[in-house]
Design a protein around this motif. Sequence first.
Motif, PDB file in Angstrom:
ATOM      1  N   GLY A 162      25.446 -13.497 -44.778  1.00 33.02           N
ATOM      2  CA  GLY A 162      24.079 -13.109 -45.108  1.00 33.02           C
ATOM      3  C   GLY A 162      23.581 -13.755 -46.382  1.00 33.02           C
ATOM      4  O   GLY A 162      22.403 -14.127 -46.490  1.00 33.02           O
ATOM      5  N   PRO A 175      23.240  -8.284 -41.391  1.00 39.12           N
ATOM      6  CA  PRO A 175      23.749  -8.650 -40.069  1.00 39.12           C
ATOM      7  C   PRO A 175      23.676  -7.444 -39.139  1.00 39.12           C
ATOM      8  O   PRO A 175      23.759  -6.292 -39.589  1.00 39.12           O
ATOM      9  CB  PRO A 175      25.196  -9.044 -40.359  1.00 39.12           C
ATOM     10  N   TYR A 222      21.175 -11.688 -37.464  1.00 42.95           N
ATOM     11  CA  TYR A 222      20.710 -11.109 -38.715  1.00 42.95           C
ATOM     12  C   TYR A 222      19.262 -10.671 -38.548  1.00 42.95           C
ATOM     13  O   TYR A 222      18.544 -11.134 -37.666  1.00 42.95           O
ATOM     14  CB  TYR A 222      20.764 -12.128 -39.855  1.00 42.95           C
TER      15      TYR A 222
END
Length: 416
Positions: free
Chosen positions: A182, A344, A403
């Motif tokens: 991320g 995520p 995500y």
Amino acid sequence: MSVLCPPTSYLPPIAKIASFSVTQLLDALTYLQSLYYPEVRGSRRKRAQAPTFNGGENLCPRHEDDNQLQAIRSDAFERSYSIRWLTALIARLEVWQDLSYSVEVSLDDLGIPEPIFAHTEMIVQQAASLLAICAGVAAAGLITRNFIFSSIDGQRRVEAQLTDIPLDNDDYGSVGAQTWGGACVLAEMVMEDPERFGLDFPPDGPESRRLNILELGAGTGLVSIVVTKLLDTLPSFNHRQVSVVATDFHPSVLANLRSNVNANVPSTHNQTTSTHSITTHFLDWSSFSAAPPDYLAYPFDVVFGADIVYEAQHAAWIKNCLKGLVRRPSDSSISHAAFHLVIPLRPTHAFESSTVESVFLNACDGDPNGDVDLVILSKESITCDAHGDYTTRGQGLGEDVEYVYYKIGWSTNARL
């Protein structure tokens, strides 16, 4: 496109090590790093230019090389050969070191080129680190990766070298000691479109005041470091004051965060580039009060968060912090401050992820009384190739990683 060679074809013969230069030996180690250093899982956005993640610059295989890379990386014989080669290299160099201390033996007698002997310790350290990597990620302990991000037009380039450290006695709270996908995704998005994240204001007019940037749960510091280096390259920020504050909670994570920041943005940066600064600080979301410490006592224009919601209470704690930290509309004359969050969608943490949208309402569902609140201004889905050599936080291998990017800011029904 460069052709990837298996270690059996690429590595110089150990028996002839004395005939190779320091540069050639280091090149061999760098090549092994590019093959066996585990890349951050879920960090490559599909249909987007991917940053470089490896132990050596310019050796990260691109998508067209992935099948060949995976074939070499999964070849047990090639990995075994690499382990034997590294073991032999370390043993040979250590023998040379021991013999060199004898007054009866000279470097000429040993047949050791002076340049190689002068760099023996450095070569041994790199080889030992690689040996641990090849033997298994868990045995490696510290892992250092080079990240390279470029703007879409290729005019700007930012590099960062980050160290991941092992979990603190298997303490789940120390997961920030690792670099997660991320953070890579968010850093790449910022690099591609700074203006989208409020990082391309003109240097004059009302927006000439200091720009305050905060990262929650900064972990290894990737986003904060990339943002700081990016702003150093933007002409509109040449003379504008910028303060970047990277925060985290767990002691070992915070210590590693400070180490990474200092390694990438030396303390001299805050002196030579007097208008830009980056600092690291402790922040406990669960005990945030209306009277924050001095380093959090001013309103922030831009707040980042990458992969920081993995407990049911996190979203609520974060919102409470943001209410006291994000610049309110009355304080902003041109652009509205915002919180940029990337999380995520893990099957094992579906409920935790859903709390974001239950805690932060959509802008159209704001308070009917028109009270100011933090709401979701926009939402975007992002798909990444999985990649990586290990399972992270319950995700299986070989799947795409999904995500969600949220832009969260102040809003009232009266302004919608």
